[in-house]
Write a protein that holds these residues in place. Sequence first.
Motif, mmCIF file in Angstrom:
data_model
loop_
_atom_site.group_PDB
_atom_site.id
_atom_site.type_symbol
_atom_site.label_atom_id
_atom_site.label_comp_id
_atom_site.label_asym_id
_atom_site.label_seq_id
_atom_site.Cartn_x
_atom_site.Cartn_y
_atom_site.Cartn_z
ATOM 1 N N GLN A 136 42.589 -19.661 -87.849
ATOM 2 C CA GLN A 136 43.887 -19.622 -87.181
ATOM 3 C C GLN A 136 43.815 -18.998 -85.782
ATOM 4 N N ALA A 137 42.671 -18.416 -85.442
ATOM 5 C CA ALA A 137 42.558 -17.674 -84.193
ATOM 6 C C ALA A 137 42.378 -18.601 -83.006
ATOM 7 N N LYS A 138 42.841 -18.145 -81.848
ATOM 8 C CA LYS A 138 42.777 -18.932 -80.622
ATOM 9 C C LYS A 138 41.743 -18.400 -79.637
ATOM 10 N N GLY A 139 41.085 -17.304 -79.972
ATOM 11 C CA GLY A 139 40.263 -16.593 -79.009
ATOM 12 C C GLY A 139 38.977 -17.270 -78.608
ATOM 13 N N ASP A 140 38.422 -16.801 -77.481
ATOM 14 C CA ASP A 140 37.071 -17.150 -77.062
ATOM 15 C C ASP A 140 36.056 -16.280 -77.790
ATOM 16 N N TYR A 141 36.532 -15.123 -78.259
ATOM 17 C CA TYR A 141 35.727 -14.189 -79.049
ATOM 18 C C TYR A 141 36.558 -13.744 -80.241
ATOM 19 N N PHE A 142 35.865 -13.402 -81.335
ATOM 20 C CA PHE A 142 36.527 -13.001 -82.566
ATOM 21 C C PHE A 142 36.034 -11.604 -82.937
ATOM 22 N N PHE A 143 36.956 -10.667 -83.039
ATOM 23 C CA PHE A 143 36.601 -9.294 -83.392
ATOM 24 C C PHE A 143 37.040 -9.042 -84.830
ATOM 25 N N LEU A 144 36.070 -9.088 -85.751
ATOM 26 C CA LEU A 144 36.352 -8.840 -87.161
ATOM 27 C C LEU A 144 36.319 -7.333 -87.381
ATOM 28 N N LEU A 145 37.459 -6.790 -87.775
ATOM 29 C CA LEU A 145 37.617 -5.341 -87.840
ATOM 30 C C LEU A 145 38.235 -4.934 -89.164
ATOM 31 N N ASN A 146 37.594 -4.004 -89.864
ATOM 32 C CA ASN A 146 38.166 -3.503 -91.113
ATOM 33 C C ASN A 146 39.544 -2.897 -90.874
ATOM 34 N N ASN A 147 40.414 -3.081 -91.844
ATOM 35 C CA ASN A 147 41.762 -2.519 -91.706
ATOM 36 C C ASN A 147 41.769 -0.997 -91.845
ATOM 37 N N ASP A 148 40.693 -0.417 -92.397
ATOM 38 C CA ASP A 148 40.627 1.040 -92.561
ATOM 39 C C ASP A 148 39.878 1.703 -91.407
ATOM 40 N N THR A 149 40.119 1.203 -90.186
ATOM 41 C CA THR A 149 39.504 1.767 -88.998
ATOM 42 C C THR A 149 40.590 2.179 -88.002
ATOM 43 N N ILE A 150 40.185 2.998 -87.052
ATOM 44 C CA ILE A 150 41.042 3.413 -85.946
ATOM 45 C C ILE A 150 40.287 3.117 -84.657
ATOM 46 N N VAL A 151 40.943 2.436 -83.723
ATOM 47 C CA VAL A 151 40.268 2.029 -82.486
ATOM 48 C C VAL A 151 40.458 3.068 -81.397
ATOM 49 N N THR A 152 39.648 2.940 -80.340
ATOM 50 C CA THR A 152 39.745 3.782 -79.152
ATOM 51 C C THR A 152 40.177 2.916 -77.972
ATOM 52 N N PRO A 153 40.761 3.498 -76.928
ATOM 53 C CA PRO A 153 41.437 2.699 -75.887
ATOM 54 C C PRO A 153 40.599 1.620 -75.216
ATOM 55 N N ASP A 154 39.364 1.924 -74.816
ATOM 56 C CA ASP A 154 38.579 0.936 -74.063
ATOM 57 C C ASP A 154 37.604 0.164 -74.943
ATOM 58 N N LEU A 155 37.874 0.125 -76.236
ATOM 59 C CA LEU A 155 36.968 -0.515 -77.195
ATOM 60 C C LEU A 155 36.631 -1.951 -76.807
ATOM 61 N N LEU A 156 37.626 -2.772 -76.533
ATOM 62 C CA LEU A 156 37.381 -4.189 -76.287
ATOM 63 C C LEU A 156 36.657 -4.418 -74.966
ATOM 64 N N GLU A 157 36.991 -3.643 -73.935
ATOM 65 C CA GLU A 157 36.262 -3.766 -72.661
ATOM 66 C C GLU A 157 34.776 -3.488 -72.847
ATOM 67 N N GLN A 158 34.484 -2.449 -73.617
ATOM 68 C CA GLN A 158 33.080 -2.071 -73.804
ATOM 69 C C GLN A 158 32.336 -3.082 -74.669
ATOM 70 N N LEU A 159 33.011 -3.643 -75.663
ATOM 71 C CA LEU A 159 32.357 -4.614 -76.538
ATOM 72 C C LEU A 159 32.080 -5.939 -75.833
ATOM 73 N N ILE A 160 32.984 -6.351 -74.956
ATOM 74 C CA ILE A 160 32.822 -7.654 -74.297
ATOM 75 C C ILE A 160 31.784 -7.586 -73.176
ATOM 76 N N LYS A 161 31.560 -6.409 -72.629
ATOM 77 C CA LYS A 161 30.700 -6.247 -71.453
ATOM 78 C C LYS A 161 29.287 -6.795 -71.644
ATOM 79 N N PRO A 162 28.604 -6.528 -72.749
ATOM 80 C CA PRO A 162 27.237 -7.044 -72.888
ATOM 81 C C PRO A 162 27.144 -8.569 -72.870
ATOM 82 N N PHE A 163 28.186 -9.261 -73.300
ATOM 83 C CA PHE A 163 28.157 -10.722 -73.301
ATOM 84 C C PHE A 163 28.048 -11.282 -71.885
ATOM 85 N N PHE A 164 28.576 -10.571 -70.911
ATOM 86 C CA PHE A 164 28.493 -11.013 -69.519
ATOM 87 C C PHE A 164 27.131 -10.710 -68.912
#
Length: 324
Positions: free
Chosen positions: A87-115
């Motif tokens: 059902q997702a529309k993304g260029d990237y898919f972030f599979l994340l457990n529901n029992d987690t807590i994220v930090t503010p710049d998480l997605l920026e840091q995760l996407i960076k190595p792909f570039f």
Amino acid sequence: MADIERKNTTPLISLITVNYNQAVVTCDLLESTRQLTYPNFEIIVVDNGSVEDPTERIKAGNYPHVRIIVSPENLGFSGGNNLGIQQAKGDYFFLLNNDTIVTPDLLEQLIKPFFQESTIGVCCPKIRYYDEPDVIQYAGYYPLNKYTGRTWAIGLMEPDQGQYDRAEPTHFAHGAAMLVSREVLDRVGSLDDSFFLYYEELDWSMRIRKAGYQIYYQPEALIYHRESMSVGKQNPMKVYYHTRNRLWFMRRNVETLPLLVFYTYYFGLALPKALLQYTLRWQPDYLKAVSDAVIWNLKHKVTETHSEGKPSPVAKPFDAMLTN
């Protein structure tokens, strides 16, 4: 996919999480996503046949970017995430457990190595324990021991003193948090539904690496994990799937000679030790779980293709027991 990355430094990320009878926990995760600073993401919550539909509770929280998909049955970790991916529309898919807590710049840091490196297929953050926020759960994975079927997370239970702050390839992704590109899904396929719970990310990692992609550990990205909230610290269901899927994973991913050594070790030492412990403690439900797990493997043959139609190992010696 490479063209998308060159033209767009903020591609759409689909954050996918699976809820199973944990609406409050899931809402805690969603609450933490309010602080995400990445400008282009959606959130998909897949409810895995919970007793109580969490839709109204989640909607009441007025969380931005969230879509809810309700499955009438429990599809397991693999199936639930795969439903979200569909059902997702993304260029990237972030599979994340529901029992987690994220930090503010998480997605920026995760996407960076792909570039920075085109062969990266999956990127995982550093994971610390929610209840012990300075203690590491995951900083990459050690290689698989093909003779015992074991691997361990790097840094497990160590205080975080910066000793694992180098970004680098690793052997396996961690199922609690995996950012994967659409390109990888198109080429390799998604999680295999046959695992249902446990070992699915190890199997997926093996397939992804065999296709020529890297699994990458990014310590600048960080999440906190409440471990084992869905099935508890130890119970018969966990014993069943750990036993069943350890065998299933090895049968699918290890060549003949190491696999024979593994069978000798597992059935000659590891399994009898576990059975003895469950007998001495008189835990009949655990004994039945182990028995059912072995019987399941006897009844299921490793075929030439995965459920997604991707290459799979051929049948191994254990499968010959089916025809004798």
